[in-house]
Motif scaffolding. Structure first.
Motif, PDB file in Angstrom:
ATOM      1  N   TYR A   1      40.400  35.774  42.066  1.00 47.79           N
ATOM      2  CA  TYR A   1      39.964  35.807  43.373  1.00 47.79           C
ATOM      3  C   TYR A   1      38.988  34.544  42.805  1.00 47.79           C
ATOM      4  O   TYR A   1      37.960  35.065  43.867  1.00 47.79           O
ATOM      5  CB  TYR A   1      39.340  36.971  42.497  1.00 47.79           C
ATOM      6  CG  TYR A   1      38.470  37.617  44.059  1.00 47.79           C
ATOM      7  CD1 TYR A   1      38.622  38.217  45.454  1.00 47.79           C
ATOM      8  CD2 TYR A   1      37.017  37.545  43.663  1.00 47.79           C
ATOM      9  CE1 TYR A   1      37.649  38.727  46.371  1.00 47.79           C
ATOM     10  CE2 TYR A   1      35.720  37.644  44.646  1.00 47.79           C
ATOM     11  CZ  TYR A   1      36.282  38.308  45.594  1.00 47.79           C
ATOM     12  OH  TYR A   1      35.431  38.140  46.940  1.00 47.79           O
ATOM     13  N   PHE A   2      38.363  34.074  41.760  1.00 46.71           N
ATOM     14  CA  PHE A   2      37.296  33.961  41.399  1.00 46.71           C
ATOM     15  C   PHE A   2      37.459  32.393  42.267  1.00 46.71           C
ATOM     16  O   PHE A   2      36.382  31.785  42.773  1.00 46.71           O
ATOM     17  CB  PHE A   2      36.944  33.077  40.014  1.00 46.71           C
ATOM     18  CG  PHE A   2      36.221  32.119  39.690  1.00 46.71           C
ATOM     19  CD1 PHE A   2      34.841  33.150  39.242  1.00 46.71           C
ATOM     20  CD2 PHE A   2      36.329  30.745  39.618  1.00 46.71           C
ATOM     21  CE1 PHE A   2      33.501  31.895  39.272  1.00 46.71           C
ATOM     22  CE2 PHE A   2      35.286  30.421  39.190  1.00 46.71           C
ATOM     23  CZ  PHE A   2      33.614  30.227  38.880  1.00 46.71           C
ATOM     24  N   GLN A   3      39.091  31.974  42.160  1.00 51.37           N
ATOM     25  CA  GLN A   3      39.479  30.394  42.872  1.00 51.37           C
ATOM     26  C   GLN A   3      39.446  30.889  43.973  1.00 51.37           C
ATOM     27  O   GLN A   3      38.802  29.679  45.208  1.00 51.37           O
ATOM     28  CB  GLN A   3      40.370  29.661  42.243  1.00 51.37           C
ATOM     29  CG  GLN A   3      40.820  28.542  42.403  1.00 51.37           C
ATOM     30  CD  GLN A   3      39.559  27.749  42.031  1.00 51.37           C
ATOM     31  OE1 GLN A   3      39.001  27.514  41.310  1.00 51.37           O
ATOM     32  NE2 GLN A   3      39.802  26.604  42.918  1.00 51.37           N
ATOM     33  N   ASN A   4      39.948  31.938  44.534  1.00 51.39           N
ATOM     34  CA  ASN A   4      40.104  32.156  45.652  1.00 51.39           C
ATOM     35  C   ASN A   4      38.626  32.251  47.412  1.00 51.39           C
ATOM     36  O   ASN A   4      39.091  31.507  47.828  1.00 51.39           O
ATOM     37  CB  ASN A   4      41.069  33.218  46.032  1.00 51.39           C
ATOM     38  CG  ASN A   4      42.737  32.647  45.825  1.00 51.39           C
ATOM     39  OD1 ASN A   4      42.771  31.437  45.440  1.00 51.39           O
ATOM     40  ND2 ASN A   4      42.900  34.237  45.247  1.00 51.39           N
TER      41      ASN A   4
ATOM     42  N   TYR B   1      32.608  40.494  34.401  1.00 53.99           N
ATOM     43  CA  TYR B   1      33.242  40.541  36.068  1.00 53.99           C
ATOM     44  C   TYR B   1      33.989  38.922  36.213  1.00 53.99           C
ATOM     45  O   TYR B   1      35.193  38.874  36.196  1.00 53.99           O
ATOM     46  CB  TYR B   1      32.402  40.025  37.007  1.00 53.99           C
ATOM     47  CG  TYR B   1      32.882  40.062  38.492  1.00 53.99           C
ATOM     48  CD1 TYR B   1      33.039  40.802  39.029  1.00 53.99           C
ATOM     49  CD2 TYR B   1      32.154  38.194  38.677  1.00 53.99           C
ATOM     50  CE1 TYR B   1      33.372  39.786  40.362  1.00 53.99           C
ATOM     51  CE2 TYR B   1      32.582  37.982  40.235  1.00 53.99           C
ATOM     52  CZ  TYR B   1      33.183  38.531  40.712  1.00 53.99           C
ATOM     53  OH  TYR B   1      33.429  38.280  42.204  1.00 53.99           O
ATOM     54  N   PHE B   2      33.489  37.676  35.377  1.00 57.14           N
ATOM     55  CA  PHE B   2      33.920  36.969  35.741  1.00 57.14           C
ATOM     56  C   PHE B   2      35.459  37.239  34.942  1.00 57.14           C
ATOM     57  O   PHE B   2      35.722  36.453  35.562  1.00 57.14           O
ATOM     58  CB  PHE B   2      33.374  35.489  34.559  1.00 57.14           C
ATOM     59  CG  PHE B   2      32.022  34.882  35.997  1.00 57.14           C
ATOM     60  CD1 PHE B   2      32.116  34.498  37.374  1.00 57.14           C
ATOM     61  CD2 PHE B   2      30.624  35.104  35.715  1.00 57.14           C
ATOM     62  CE1 PHE B   2      31.432  34.805  37.893  1.00 57.14           C
ATOM     63  CE2 PHE B   2      29.795  34.983  35.802  1.00 57.14           C
ATOM     64  CZ  PHE B   2      29.959  34.653  37.426  1.00 57.14           C
ATOM     65  N   ASP B   3      35.296  37.311  33.364  1.00 56.40           N
ATOM     66  CA  ASP B   3      36.991  37.729  33.129  1.00 56.40           C
ATOM     67  C   ASP B   3      37.859  37.797  33.551  1.00 56.40           C
ATOM     68  O   ASP B   3      39.159  37.384  33.932  1.00 56.40           O
ATOM     69  CB  ASP B   3      36.842  38.572  32.013  1.00 56.40           C
ATOM     70  CG  ASP B   3      35.977  37.991  31.172  1.00 56.40           C
ATOM     71  OD1 ASP B   3      35.602  36.513  30.817  1.00 56.40           O
ATOM     72  OD2 ASP B   3      35.489  38.467  29.509  1.00 56.40           O
TER      73      ASP B   3
ATOM     74  N   SER C   1      38.300  42.221  44.888  1.00 50.21           N
ATOM     75  CA  SER C   1      38.284  41.855  43.830  1.00 50.21           C
ATOM     76  C   SER C   1      38.713  42.314  42.435  1.00 50.21           C
ATOM     77  O   SER C   1      39.413  41.577  41.511  1.00 50.21           O
ATOM     78  CB  SER C   1      37.098  40.726  43.058  1.00 50.21           C
ATOM     79  OG  SER C   1      35.913  41.792  43.472  1.00 50.21           O
ATOM     80  N   GLY C   2      38.675  43.458  42.944  1.00 49.22           N
ATOM     81  CA  GLY C   2      39.131  44.540  41.886  1.00 49.22           C
ATOM     82  C   GLY C   2      37.865  45.312  41.015  1.00 49.22           C
ATOM     83  O   GLY C   2      38.111  45.960  39.874  1.00 49.22           O
TER      84      GLY C   2
ATOM     85  N   PHE D   1      28.840  35.720  42.139  1.00 50.97           N
ATOM     86  CA  PHE D   1      28.170  37.257  41.570  1.00 50.97           C
ATOM     87  C   PHE D   1      27.398  37.103  42.023  1.00 50.97           C
ATOM     88  O   PHE D   1      25.439  36.089  42.109  1.00 50.97           O
ATOM     89  CB  PHE D   1      28.563  36.974  40.171  1.00 50.97           C
ATOM     90  CG  PHE D   1      28.422  38.686  39.088  1.00 50.97           C
ATOM     91  CD1 PHE D   1      28.929  39.390  39.096  1.00 50.97           C
ATOM     92  CD2 PHE D   1      26.829  38.754  39.403  1.00 50.97           C
ATOM     93  CE1 PHE D   1      28.756  40.430  38.496  1.00 50.97           C
ATOM     94  CE2 PHE D   1      26.213  40.365  38.551  1.00 50.97           C
ATOM     95  CZ  PHE D   1      27.763  40.596  38.188  1.00 50.97           C
ATOM     96  N   PHE D   2      27.086  38.768  42.699  1.00 53.13           N
ATOM     97  CA  PHE D   2      25.609  38.975  43.089  1.00 53.13           C
ATOM     98  C   PHE D   2      25.074  39.888  42.927  1.00 53.13           C
ATOM     99  O   PHE D   2      25.744  40.984  42.657  1.00 53.13           O
ATOM    100  CB  PHE D   2      26.563  39.292  44.644  1.00 53.13           C
ATOM    101  CG  PHE D   2      24.737  39.407  45.586  1.00 53.13           C
ATOM    102  CD1 PHE D   2      24.126  38.285  46.330  1.00 53.13           C
ATOM    103  CD2 PHE D   2      24.628  40.505  46.382  1.00 53.13           C
ATOM    104  CE1 PHE D   2      22.758  38.024  46.906  1.00 53.13           C
ATOM    105  CE2 PHE D   2      23.599  40.803  47.276  1.00 53.13           C
ATOM    106  CZ  PHE D   2      22.711  39.515  47.798  1.00 53.13           C
ATOM    107  N   LEU D   3      23.745  39.666  41.793  1.00 58.15           N
ATOM    108  CA  LEU D   3      23.055  40.819  41.538  1.00 58.15           C
ATOM    109  C   LEU D   3      21.829  41.609  42.350  1.00 58.15           C
ATOM    110  O   LEU D   3      21.416  40.285  43.239  1.00 58.15           O
ATOM    111  CB  LEU D   3      22.460  40.026  40.056  1.00 58.15           C
ATOM    112  CG  LEU D   3      21.584  41.218  39.155  1.00 58.15           C
ATOM    113  CD1 LEU D   3      21.774  40.676  37.936  1.00 58.15           C
ATOM    114  CD2 LEU D   3      20.439  41.560  39.594  1.00 58.15           C
ATOM    115  N   LEU D   4      22.187  43.112  42.184  1.00 56.69           N
ATOM    116  CA  LEU D   4      20.771  43.128  43.269  1.00 56.69           C
ATOM    117  C   LEU D   4      19.979  43.620  42.161  1.00 56.69           C
ATOM    118  O   LEU D   4      20.321  44.926  41.568  1.00 56.69           O
ATOM    119  CB  LEU D   4      21.736  44.239  44.139  1.00 56.69           C
ATOM    120  CG  LEU D   4      20.228  45.039  45.141  1.00 56.69           C
ATOM    121  CD1 LEU D   4      19.202  44.342  45.880  1.00 56.69           C
ATOM    122  CD2 LEU D   4      21.208  46.868  45.692  1.00 56.69           C
TER     123      LEU D   4
END
Length: 362
Positions: free
Chosen positions: A300-303, A291-293, A264-265, A205-208
Motif C-alpha cells: 500500500y505504501f508504494q501504491n 503502520y509503516f511495517d 491500507s488495512g 501517515f496522517f496524525l491528528l
C-alpha cells in the motif's frame, strides 16, 4: 603632570578584558558569506544539497517558493537533479486546531527521533494574513531545542493564497529535503480550512492532534478529518488533565468504529501523550512504525506514493498555468482594465474572464 600609578589609578579607566572565543572560524564565515552573496547555479545547489548542506537546501526552497517566473526554470532543474536522491524517507503530516500544541509536540517528537539516529526535516506552514498578506513564521522560535539539533532542519513557509494554508511548493520542498539526506519529513499544517486534505495527498501517515476538556471530543463524530487520520493523539495529557485525556481517548475510540475500513488495512489508533513531560512520545512513534511495517508489507505504501505522484503532476500543471497566465505581459495590463470594468458593473465577471482567456490563447 599627574601620573597614574596602580595605587591611585581611577576606577573609570579601562583595562583589557578577556577576548571572547570565536564561535566560528574565519574561513568558514568567509565561505558562508561568499555563498550567500552570489547566486549559485542549479548544478552547484544540487551538488551542495546532495552533500547535506542546509544553507543550499534553504536557498533552493526559497527558489522554488518564488513567484518570479524567471526562477521557475532554475527551480525545476534543481528539483529534477535532486529527484534520483529522493523518496528515501517517511512523510508524516501533523494537523490540529490552533492551540492544540502542534509546535511543542513536533519539537518533542523530533528530538525523540533524532535521539534514535533519524534525520528530521520539519516543513511548517504558517498562516498568512488575508489583510496584510504577512506571516509571522515563528515556528523556529517555538522549537528552540530542535532548531539547534544538527540532525534537524526546520523550514517555516507562509501559506500565501494556496489551498487551505498548505504552502504552494511544499511538495517540491519534500523532494529537496529527502535529497539532502533527511529520512523523516514532518509537515505541520495551519490547522484550519482544507489544509488537511492537501497535506493528506502528500504524506504517508496522517496524525491528528487533539486536546481533552475543550469540547473537542464532539469533533470526533465529524467524518472528514477523522476518516483521513491514521492515528489520533490526545496531547497535554499531564497534571490534572490526565483523567480527561483518558476519557477523550475512549470517546475517540468509539467514534473510529463508525468509519469504514481503510484501504491500507490499517486500524487507526488513539493514544495520549504530553509534549511537555515527553510522556507517551515513544508510544506515538511505535504506532507510526507499526503502520509503516504493515503498509510496506502489503504494498500500500508504494501504491499510495504512485497515486500521489500522478495527483501532484496535475496540480503542478494547474499551478504553472496559473502562474504563467498572471505573468503574461498582455494579461497584466488587460487584467487591471477588466478589474475596474467589473467593479463599475460595466461588464460581468464571466465576460471579463472570457476576454482575458481569449487574449491569453491568441
Amino acid at each position: 603632570m599627574h601620573l597614574e600609578t596602580p595605587e591611585n589609578k581611577s576606577a573609570l579607566s579601562e583595562i583589557n578584558g578577556i577576548n571572547q572565543p570565536d564561535s566560528i572560524s574565519d574561513a568558514v564565515a568567509k565561505q558562508i558569506q561568499q555563498f550567500r552573496r552570489k547566486q549559485p547555479s542549479a548544478n552547484e545547489l544540487i551538488t551542495r544539497i546532495i552533500k547535506g548542506d542546509k544553507i543550499a537546501l534553504s536557498r533552493a526552497i526559497t527558489l522554488i517558493e518564488s513567484t518570479n517566473i524567471k526562477h521557475l526554470e532554475k527551480a525545476n532543474e534543481v528539483i529534477q537533479g535532486c529527484l534520483p536522491y529522493a523518496n528515501n524517507s517517511v512523510r508524516i503530516g501533523i494537523t490540529g486546531v490552533p492551540g492544540v500544541g502542534k509546535s511543542t509536540f513536533i519539537e518533542a517528537f523530533g528530538k525523540h527521533l533524532t535521539s534514535l539516529g533519524k534525520k528530521v526535516a520539519v516543513l511548517a506552514v504558517d498562516p498568512s494574513s488575508s489583510i496584510s498578506h504577512g506571516s509571522i513564521l515563528g515556528d523556529k522560535t517555538r522549537m528552540e531545542e530542535l532548531v539547534k539539533d544538527e540532525n534537524a532542519f526546520i523550514r517555516p513557509s507562509a501559506s500565501g493564497d494556496s489551498l487551505g494554508g498548505v504552502a504552494r511548493k511544499t511538495r517540491e520542498a519534500i523532494i529537496l529535503c529527502e535529497a539532502c539526506g533527511f529520512d523523516t519529513i514532518i509537515i505541520e499544517t495551519v490547522g484550519v480550512g482544507q489544509s488537511e486534505t492537501a497535506v493528506h495527498s502528500m504524506v504517508d501517515f496522517f496524525l491528528l492532534l487533539k486536546i481533552a476538556g475543550a469540547g473537542d471530543e464532539l469533533q470526533g463524530i465529524k467524518r472528514g478529518i477523522m476518516e483521513m487520520a491514521d492515528t489520533i493523539v490526545i496531547n497535554k495529557a499531564d497534571g490534572d488533565n490526565i483523567s480527561k485525556a483518558k476519557l477523550a481517548k475512549t470517546e475517540f475510540n468509539r467514534a473510529l468504529h463508525l468509519f469504514p475500513a481503510k484501504k491500507s488495512g490499517w486500524i487507526p489508533k488513539v493514544t495520549t501523550c504530553s509534549a511537555i513531560t515527553k510522556e507517551g512520545i515513544n508510544d506515538v512513534w511505535k504506532i507510526i512504525s507499526d503502520y509503516f511495517d504493515l503498509a510496506k508489507e502489503n504494498q500500500y505504501f508504494q501504491n499510495k506514493r504512485q497515486e500521489q505522484n500522478q495527483f501532484w503532476m496535475m496540480e503542478t500543471i494547474n499551478e504553472q498555468l496559473k502562474t504563467h497566465f498572471y505573468n503574461h505581459p498582455d494579461i497584466i495590463s488587460l487584467l487591471e482594465q477588466n478589474k475596474k470594468a467589473v467593479q463599475n458593473n460595466e461588464i460581468s465577471p464571466f465576460a471579463a474572464a472570457k476576454i482575458l482567456l481569449e487574449n491569453y490563447y491568441k
